[in-house]
Design a protein around this motif. Structure first.
Motif, mmCIF file in Angstrom:
data_model
loop_
_atom_site.group_PDB
_atom_site.id
_atom_site.type_symbol
_atom_site.label_atom_id
_atom_site.label_comp_id
_atom_site.label_asym_id
_atom_site.label_seq_id
_atom_site.Cartn_x
_atom_site.Cartn_y
_atom_site.Cartn_z
ATOM 1 N N PHE A 42 0.854 -1.176 0.000
ATOM 2 C CA PHE A 42 0.000 0.000 0.000
ATOM 3 C C PHE A 42 0.894 1.232 0.000
ATOM 4 C CE2 PHE A 42 -4.370 1.311 0.821
ATOM 5 C CZ PHE A 42 -4.197 2.632 1.154
ATOM 6 N N PHE A 44 1.034 5.394 -0.149
ATOM 7 C CA PHE A 44 0.293 6.640 -0.005
ATOM 8 C C PHE A 44 0.757 7.634 -1.052
ATOM 9 C CE2 PHE A 44 -0.012 4.669 4.110
ATOM 10 C CZ PHE A 44 -1.335 4.898 4.460
ATOM 11 N N GLY A 45 -0.176 8.327 -1.681
ATOM 12 C CA GLY A 45 0.143 9.268 -2.747
ATOM 13 C C GLY A 45 0.757 10.554 -2.246
ATOM 14 N N ILE A 70 -1.406 -1.149 -4.231
ATOM 15 C CA ILE A 70 -2.456 -0.139 -4.118
ATOM 16 C C ILE A 70 -1.778 1.222 -4.007
ATOM 17 C CG2 ILE A 70 -4.362 0.760 -2.726
ATOM 18 C CD1 ILE A 70 -4.858 -2.145 -1.827
ATOM 19 N N LEU A 71 -2.071 2.091 -4.958
ATOM 20 C CA LEU A 71 -1.539 3.445 -4.977
ATOM 21 C C LEU A 71 -2.667 4.412 -4.656
ATOM 22 C CD1 LEU A 71 0.476 3.182 -8.323
ATOM 23 C CD2 LEU A 71 1.385 2.988 -6.006
ATOM 24 N N THR A 72 -2.445 5.300 -3.707
ATOM 25 C CA THR A 72 -3.472 6.276 -3.353
ATOM 26 C C THR A 72 -3.102 7.635 -3.893
ATOM 27 O OG1 THR A 72 -2.482 7.000 -1.284
ATOM 28 C CG2 THR A 72 -3.878 5.031 -1.195
ATOM 29 N N GLY A 73 -4.011 8.531 -3.804
ATOM 30 C CA GLY A 73 -3.739 9.907 -4.199
ATOM 31 C C GLY A 73 -4.947 10.514 -4.860
ATOM 32 N N GLY A 74 -4.782 11.704 -5.296
ATOM 33 C CA GLY A 74 -5.900 12.400 -5.910
ATOM 34 C C GLY A 74 -5.397 13.425 -6.893
ATOM 35 N N GLU A 88 -2.419 11.666 -8.838
ATOM 36 C CA GLU A 88 -1.141 11.176 -8.293
ATOM 37 C C GLU A 88 -0.888 9.691 -8.556
ATOM 38 O OE1 GLU A 88 -1.449 14.290 -4.570
ATOM 39 O OE2 GLU A 88 -1.905 12.190 -4.280
ATOM 40 N N PRO A 89 -1.864 8.812 -8.333
ATOM 41 C CA PRO A 89 -1.561 7.391 -8.548
ATOM 42 C C PRO A 89 -1.214 7.072 -9.999
ATOM 43 C CG PRO A 89 -3.749 7.635 -7.555
ATOM 44 C CD PRO A 89 -3.196 8.998 -7.788
#
Length: 100
Positions: A42, A44-45, A70-74, A88-89
């Motif tokens: 996991f 974080f973006g 799993i890549l997060t972000g917005g 971001e991801p």
């Protein structure tokens, strides 16, 4: 758009016991028993230092061979945000994909 939460909020005062507890809850302060059996990595973006983080993520992928990433972000839209062309991801995924 203005932020609802300040970019640099004043953090609450935490004593050493609370910091240890939060670290255990968030980061599972135990060694990995079998690093070949990691199901999910996991990430974080962030729009900062993606190139540097990319090298570390590739190293982790090669070392632990997770089944899922799993890549997060917005897409930051606040008036004080760095403008980016896509979420971001997607940027991070492109960096990882292009280094393989």
């Amino acid at each position: 758009m203005k932020r609802e939460i300040p970019k640099l909020p004043q953090p609450p005062e935490l004593n050493k016991n609370i910091i240890k507890l939060l670290s255990k809850l968030c980061f599972k302060n135990t060694p990995i028993l079998n690093p070949q059996k990691i199901d999910t990595l996991f990430i974080f973006g962030s729009t900062r230092s993606l190139d540097n983080a990319c090298d570390l993520v590739i190293e982790l992928i090669e070392k632990y061979k997770p089944k899922k990433l799993i890549l997060t972000g917005g897409m930051p839209l606040y008036e004080d945000s760095i403008k980016i062309p896509k979420p971001e991801p997607e940027i991070f995924y492109d960096l990882i994909k292009n280094q393989k």
